[in-house]
Design a protein around this motif. Structure first.
Motif: not given
Length: 258
Positions: A53, A67, A71-73, A101, A127, A180, A183-185, A188
């Motif tokens: 990010y 990315v 959003v999923f990395v 994603g 995403a 993860a 920070y990630e949705s 996801a």
């Protein structure tokens, strides 16, 4: 940038728990366009924000994939889907990147497969916006829940559906690394009680979208692979598991018996 300053950044990153502090420092220094921007990027990383990010991109299948926060990395293990789908795709094939994603799988397939028609879909608006940056104008990006996002005229015409749907069991999300889970949705990550809820939905619906000899490829884990296979078999598919030790990736591939 001078070497002492670089050492200082490495020290700050190491103190923050970054295992690959030297490599991360180099990436941040190379990406920053000013001292102020570099300081802001280092501060974000030291604060725990994922490196991808902070940089604004991740390397995937020899590509830089944009990315954005939330959003999923893309993970390297997902390259197993690119490799397996790449072996199956023929020029002119219609390929769907479902639960796309950032669109990393689709971007890699566009880069490596000649003449395919690519459609990508995701339920998360963030995403979808990111995937459009990575895929358009060469690919078509759609927003919605699984197959309902796709144009109806694709029914029965798709050669390959590639899926990286969430497969983390709900109770296991709290055990994931902070980068993860914080920070990630969640949309996801969360695959339901045993992690394969979406795999079952996809297995039940994918048949009406595929050509008779089409394929569906689903990323899974070695432990959950048998459940993913069962979902496809119950929907009338022959299915098997492929494992790529180099990227630590696992995929289940299904096709309907002819």
């Amino acid at each position: 940038m001078s070497q002492p300053e670089n050492h200082e950044i490495v020290g700050r990153l190491r103190d923050a728990g970054c295992v690959y502090a030297e490599d991360e420092a180099k990436l941040l220094v190379d990406e920053a366009e000013s001292a102020d921007e570099l300081e802001a990027m280092v501060a974000r990383r030291v604060g725990g924000e994922p490196l991808e990010y902070v940089l604004g991109w991740v390397e995937f299948a020899n590509l830089r994939i944009i990315v954005e926060p939330g959003v999923f990395v893309p993970r390297r293990r997902t390259e197993v889907l690119v490799n397996e789908a790449g072996r199956l795709a023929r020029p002119g094939a219609i390929v769907v990147d479902l639960c796309c994603g950032a669109g990393a799988i689709g971007a890699a397939l566009l880069d490596t497969c000649e003449g395919i028609e690519l459609h990508a879909a995701d339920i998360d608006p963030a995403a979808v916006a990111c995937a459009r940056l990575n895929l358009e104008p060469d690919g078509h990006v759609h927003e919605g829940d699984l197959f309902s996002a796709l144009p109806a005229e694709l029914k029965g015409r798709v050669d390959i559906v590639v899926v990286n749907a969430p497969y983390v069991p709900t109770d296991a999300i709290e055990l994931m690394p902070p980068e993860a889970r914080l920070y990630e949705s969640t949309v996801a990550l969360d695959g339901g009680a045993d992690g394969v809820d979406l795999h079952r939905r996809i297995a039940a619906e994918v048949g009406e979208w595929l050509v008779p000899d089409g394929y569906v490829l689903i990323e899974t884990s070695q432990e959950q692979g048998p459940l993913t296979i069962t979902a496809l078999v119950n929907a009338g598919f022959s299915a098997w598991m492929e494992r790529d030790e180099e990227v630590d990736g696992t995929a289940v591939i299904g096709t309907r018996p002819v």
